[in-house]
Design a protein around this motif. Structure first.
Motif, short mmCIF file in Angstrom:
data_model
loop_
_atom_site.label_atom_id
_atom_site.label_comp_id
_atom_site.label_asym_id
_atom_site.label_seq_id
_atom_site.Cartn_x
_atom_site.Cartn_y
_atom_site.Cartn_z
N LEU A 75 0.76 -1.17 0.24
CA LEU A 75 -0.10 0.02 -0.03
C LEU A 75 0.76 1.25 0.03
O LEU A 75 0.62 2.40 -0.75
CB LEU A 75 -1.12 0.04 1.25
N ALA A 76 1.91 1.13 0.90
CA ALA A 76 2.65 2.34 0.91
C ALA A 76 3.31 2.76 -0.41
O ALA A 76 3.71 3.96 -0.60
CB ALA A 76 3.80 2.16 1.97
N GLY A 77 3.85 1.89 -1.10
CA GLY A 77 4.41 2.01 -2.44
C GLY A 77 3.44 2.14 -3.63
O GLY A 77 3.92 2.27 -4.52
N SER A 78 1.99 2.01 -3.31
CA SER A 78 1.10 1.79 -4.68
C SER A 78 0.02 2.96 -4.51
O SER A 78 -0.38 3.30 -5.70
CB SER A 78 0.49 0.69 -4.82
N VAL A 79 -0.32 3.56 -3.26
CA VAL A 79 -1.62 4.49 -3.01
C VAL A 79 -1.29 5.76 -2.87
O VAL A 79 -0.33 6.20 -1.97
CB VAL A 79 -2.39 4.05 -2.08
N SER A 80 -1.82 6.66 -3.67
CA SER A 80 -1.76 8.26 -3.37
C SER A 80 -3.13 8.64 -3.15
O SER A 80 -4.09 8.20 -3.43
CB SER A 80 -1.06 8.84 -4.59
N VAL A 81 -3.07 9.67 -2.54
CA VAL A 81 -4.26 10.73 -2.23
C VAL A 81 -5.04 10.82 -3.43
O VAL A 81 -4.46 11.40 -4.48
CB VAL A 81 -4.00 12.00 -1.39
N GLY A 82 -6.28 10.59 -3.27
CA GLY A 82 -7.27 10.86 -4.45
C GLY A 82 -7.52 9.81 -5.28
O GLY A 82 -8.41 9.87 -6.12
N GLU A 83 -6.69 8.80 -5.26
CA GLU A 83 -6.79 7.55 -6.10
C GLU A 83 -8.08 6.83 -5.79
O GLU A 83 -8.31 6.68 -4.71
CB GLU A 83 -5.42 6.81 -6.31
N PRO A 84 -9.02 6.36 -6.75
CA PRO A 84 -10.11 5.40 -6.52
C PRO A 84 -9.72 4.07 -6.26
O PRO A 84 -8.80 3.48 -7.08
CB PRO A 84 -10.80 5.65 -7.91
N LEU A 85 -10.31 3.50 -5.15
CA LEU A 85 -9.88 2.22 -4.71
C LEU A 85 -11.18 1.51 -4.18
O LEU A 85 -12.19 1.88 -4.00
CB LEU A 85 -8.96 2.32 -3.36
N LEU A 86 -10.81 0.14 -4.28
CA LEU A 86 -11.77 -0.88 -3.73
C LEU A 86 -10.89 -1.46 -2.54
O LEU A 86 -9.90 -1.90 -2.56
CB LEU A 86 -11.64 -2.19 -4.70
N VAL A 87 -11.80 -1.49 -1.43
CA VAL A 87 -11.18 -2.18 -0.22
C VAL A 87 -11.99 -3.21 0.47
O VAL A 87 -13.25 -3.03 0.54
CB VAL A 87 -11.19 -1.09 0.80
#
Length: 133
Positions: free
Chosen positions: A65-77
């Protein structure tokens, strides 16, 4: 007792906060979930009230996650729902956490490139550590 499993579709509202621990890495971020509906009076799409969830991840999911996700990106959790009930300053407060089992980009709203992580990949480890500090 059965657990409540949920799948949420939203946007990363904060950056991923990654920390090393004795049991392995731990990461957290806030996910904003905002429903959209068709407003017949305005004849346009409108946003409903946003709900915010704290998403927790552990071990390899945390590091990825730390290497892949940035603020504003659309995600499924996808994960376990944990509702916390606290009393603070005489007021009762509720908050919702998700213990994530899986997190991914919502590719209905864009593209994403997958890169498999090899155990001991120092490049990903360094990126996760530099995103914290």
């Amino acid at each position: 007792m059965s657990e409540t499993w949920v799948t949420l579709v939203g946007n990363a509202a904060t950056s991923v906060d990654y920390r090393d621990s004795a049991a392995g890495g731990v990461a957290r971020f806030r996910l904003a979930v905002t429903p959209r509906y068709w407003d017949r009076q305005k004849e346009s799409w409108s946003d409903g009230h946003s709900s915010f969830y704290t998403v927790w991840a552990r071990r390899s999911l945390a590091m990825n996650l730390a290497g892949s996700v940035s603020v504003g990106e659309p995600l499924l959790v996808h994960g376990r729902l944990r509702v916390r009930d606290e009393e603070r300053d005489g007021q009762r407060r509720f908050s919702a956490d998700i213990d994530a089992l899986a997190v991914g980009h919502d590719i209905t709203r864009g593209t994403s490139a997958f890169r498999r992580v090899v155990k001991g990949d120092s490049l990903l480890t360094e990126r996760a550590k530099t995103s914290v500090g």
